[in-house]
Design an enzyme around this catalytic site. Structure first.
Site, short mmCIF file in Angstrom:
data_model
loop_
_atom_site.label_atom_id
_atom_site.label_comp_id
_atom_site.label_asym_id
_atom_site.label_seq_id
_atom_site.Cartn_x
_atom_site.Cartn_y
_atom_site.Cartn_z
N ASP A 1 -9.58 3.42 -4.03
CA ASP A 1 -10.33 2.26 -3.54
C ASP A 1 -11.72 2.15 -4.15
O ASP A 1 -12.40 3.15 -4.36
CB ASP A 1 -10.49 2.34 -2.02
CG ASP A 1 -9.22 1.94 -1.29
OD1 ASP A 1 -8.18 1.73 -1.94
OD2 ASP A 1 -9.28 1.84 -0.04
N GLU B 1 0.94 7.48 -10.05
CA GLU B 1 1.97 7.88 -11.04
C GLU B 1 1.89 6.97 -12.27
O GLU B 1 2.92 6.47 -12.73
CB GLU B 1 3.36 7.87 -10.38
CG GLU B 1 3.49 8.95 -9.31
CD GLU B 1 4.89 9.09 -8.72
OE1 GLU B 1 5.89 8.80 -9.42
OE2 GLU B 1 4.98 9.47 -7.53
N ASP C 1 0.82 -1.22 0.00
CA ASP C 1 0.00 0.00 0.00
C ASP C 1 0.86 1.27 0.00
O ASP C 1 2.09 1.18 0.02
CB ASP C 1 -0.95 -0.07 1.22
CG ASP C 1 -2.33 0.49 0.89
OD1 ASP C 1 -2.47 1.26 -0.06
OD2 ASP C 1 -3.28 0.14 1.63
N GLU D 1 -0.45 1.60 -5.49
CA GLU D 1 -0.20 3.04 -5.31
C GLU D 1 -1.36 3.87 -5.88
O GLU D 1 -1.22 5.05 -6.13
CB GLU D 1 1.17 3.45 -5.85
CG GLU D 1 1.47 3.13 -7.30
CD GLU D 1 0.96 4.19 -8.28
OE1 GLU D 1 -0.28 4.21 -8.51
OE2 GLU D 1 1.76 4.95 -8.83
N TRP D 2 -2.51 3.19 -6.09
CA TRP D 2 -3.78 3.85 -6.41
C TRP D 2 -3.76 4.62 -7.74
O TRP D 2 -4.51 5.59 -7.93
CB TRP D 2 -4.21 4.82 -5.28
CG TRP D 2 -3.96 4.33 -3.90
CD1 TRP D 2 -4.17 3.06 -3.41
CD2 TRP D 2 -3.42 5.07 -2.78
NE1 TRP D 2 -3.83 2.99 -2.09
CE2 TRP D 2 -3.38 4.21 -1.68
CE3 TRP D 2 -3.01 6.40 -2.62
CZ2 TRP D 2 -2.90 4.61 -0.42
CZ3 TRP D 2 -2.55 6.81 -1.38
CH2 TRP D 2 -2.49 5.92 -0.30
N GLY D 3 -2.86 4.21 -8.64
CA GLY D 3 -2.80 4.89 -9.94
C GLY D 3 -2.16 6.26 -9.90
O GLY D 3 -2.25 7.01 -10.87
#
Ligand SMILES: *[C@@H]1O[C@H](CO)[C@@H](O)[C@H](O)[C@H]1NC(C)=O
Ligand SMILES: *[C@@H]1O[C@H](CO)[C@@H](O)[C@H](O)[C@H]1NC(C)=O
Ligand SMILES: *[C@@H]1O[C@H](CO)[C@@H](O)[C@H](O)[C@H]1NC(C)=O
Ligand SMILES: *[C@@H]1O[C@H](CO)[C@@H](O)[C@H](O)[C@H]1NC(C)=O
Ligand SMILES: *[C@@H]1O[C@H](CO)[C@@H](O)[C@H](O)[C@H]1NC(C)=O
Ligand SMILES: CC(=O)N[C@H]1CO[C@H](CO)[C@@H](O)[C@@H]1O
Length: 407
Positions: free
Chosen positions: A227, A209, A172, A205-207
């Site tokens: 999320d 970069e 995460d 990394e949740w998109g």
């Protein structure tokens, strides 16, 4: 060398990839990070040739997890038949560890909830033919702030996970001090490769970069979005964002629009059917996020559809994508092995609608004749020509596999 020796050598190389890449200096990875070098080779752990399937604790249980829940979930995976359908990973999310490391700096399982330790849990899960996933963070605390992160402890933590028999790491992105993800994720990737155990690496990394553009050399999957939430609006907006990166996915590295919410109660049956169908077509990881022990029959019917699962696990590994969109009436499609085509007709509007996919929309010649297998009705319509058209309730979909007969 005999054939056997060559084979043994290849297996060794695969298991111990460090032998094949230039080894880094002994300096701490974070301090002496060389992203270019790490990215100069593809992630070669041999894992994720098809999208991972399994379960993760977060969507339903959040921080309320413990070893008996995990063992019981593993039992249920096997007894319901889901394990035999391919759901192999039993993944812990946040909150499995003590907040503080031990005096040697090792992460330690939370004594009150995982008193037998992770190694014993991995042993239990492996005996059932399943695999164990664990969770950490590329910062110095996890998102819940109830566990340490692995930033600066990559080598030590990767060794710990390997020594416990962990098979999968979700990594995460909280509490990261603003350091670029491109500096924080490669050191864990390299540490896992050197850990002596093949460990699926899930970059989360949740998109932030645009991981699709670089993470294939770092992880086996990468989150493309924030999320998911258990509602129609969030589910549909996430899959649209994920769709933009379709061309980057393939065997060994997958776009990850987050885990499944099917069975958690926030969407209708047709909305969950759409959620599962589209995730399968998009070659997303199929990580069930409901309480397997208490799922209802409809949830089971949805997640156990072996024909839909087969689209997800098709060896060609091409992510299906949105090929047509007209006022919330959409066609999604993608190629499968043996010249088959998977197609979803989807009515995202608020009323009944007829949705049509013509062959040219989905990569077939207009004169092609197909057999159209309806993956939810489990019925086949023979000799369909030119297009397929269906009336759909609001938010409902139909999913087909088309097998060309002649053209
Ligand atoms: C990173 O590694 C590459 C290849 O090994 C090397 O050419 C380059 O000089 C290194 N860069 C730094 C900043 O160490
Ligand atoms: C383990 O977690 C589950 C799910 O949160 C809970 O229902 C159960 O009571 C917990 N068991 C123990 C022994 O704490
Ligand atoms: C988190 O890590 C950074 C180094 O990246 C360090 O400067 C900072 O003190 C750490 N914070 C805590 C609370 O440990
Ligand atoms: C759910 O499935 C079980 C086992 O297949 C069956 O016995 C039960 O009647 C079903 N319940 C409902 C409400 O359909
Ligand atoms: C369409 O709307 C009608 C009337 O509201 C309804 O009875 C029907 O089941 C709906 N669905 C389809 C696929 O026709
Ligand atoms: C928003 C939208 O496009 N809704 C359409 C759903 O389908 C019906 C029937 O074809 C149309 O009339 C609506 O415009």
């Amino acid at each position: 060398m005999t054939k056997l020796m060559v084979l043994a050598f290849c297996i060794l190389v695969l298991l111990n990839i460090i032998a094949c890449v230039p080894s880094s200096s002994a300096a701490p990875l974070l301090g002496n990070n060389n992203v270019t070098k790490v990215e100069s080779y593809m992630l070669q752990n041999g894992l994720g040739q098809t999208p991972p399937m399994g379960w993760n604790s977060w969507n339903h249980f959040g921080c309320d997890i413990n070893e008996s829940l995990i063992r019981d979930t593993a039992d249920a995976m096997v007894s319901t038949g889901l394990a035999a359908l391919g759901y192999k990973y039993i993944n812990l999310d946040d909150c499995w560890a003590e907040l503080n490391r031990d005096s040697q700096g090792n992460m330690i399982p939370k004594a009150s909830t995982f008193p037998s330790g992770i190694k014993a849990l991995a042993h239990y899960i492996h005996k059932k033919g399943l695999k164990l996933g664990i969770y950490s963070d590329a910062g110095n605390q996890t998102c819940s702030k109830r566990m340490p992160g692995s930033l600066g402890h990559e080598i030590q933590d990767a060794k710990t996970f390997a020594s416990w028999g962990v098979d999968y790491l979700k990594y995460d992105n909280c509490h990261n001090n603003g350091i670029s993800v491109r500096e924080r994720y490669p050191p864990m990737s390299e540490a896992l490769l050197k850990s002596g155990r093949p460990i699926f690496f899930s970059v989360c990394e949740w998109g932030k970069e645009d991981p699709a553009t670089w993470a294939k050399s770092v992880g086996n999957s990468w989150r493309t979005t924030g999320d998911i939430k258990d509602n129609w609006h969030r589910m549909t907006s996430i899959i649209d964002v994920n769709d933009k990166w379709a061309s980057y996915a393939g065997p060994g590295g997958w776009n990850d629009p987050d885990m499944l919410e099917v069975g958690n109660g926030g969407m209708t049956t047709e909305e969950y059917r759409s959620h599962f169908s589209i995730w399968a077509l998009a070659k997303a990881p199929l990580l069930v996020g409901c309480n397997i022990q208490a799922m209802d029959n409809i949830t089971y019917e949805l997640i156990s559809n072996s024909e839909v699962i087969a689209v997800n696990q098709d060896k060609l590994g091409v992510q299906g994508k949105k090929v047509k969109s007209n006022n919330d009436l959409e066609v999604w499609a993608g190629p499968l092995t043996n010249n088959k085509v998977a197609v979803i007709l989807w009515n995202r509007s608020s009323s009944n609608a007829t949705v049509t996919a013509s062959w040219l929309d989905i990569g077939l010649k207009s004169e092609t004749i197909v057999d159209a297998r309806d993956l939810w009705e489990h019925s086949t319509k023979s000799l369909v020509l030119g297009k397929i058209s269906v009336e759909l309730d609001s938010h409902a979909c139909k999913m087909y596999v088309l097998t060309p007969k002649r053209s």
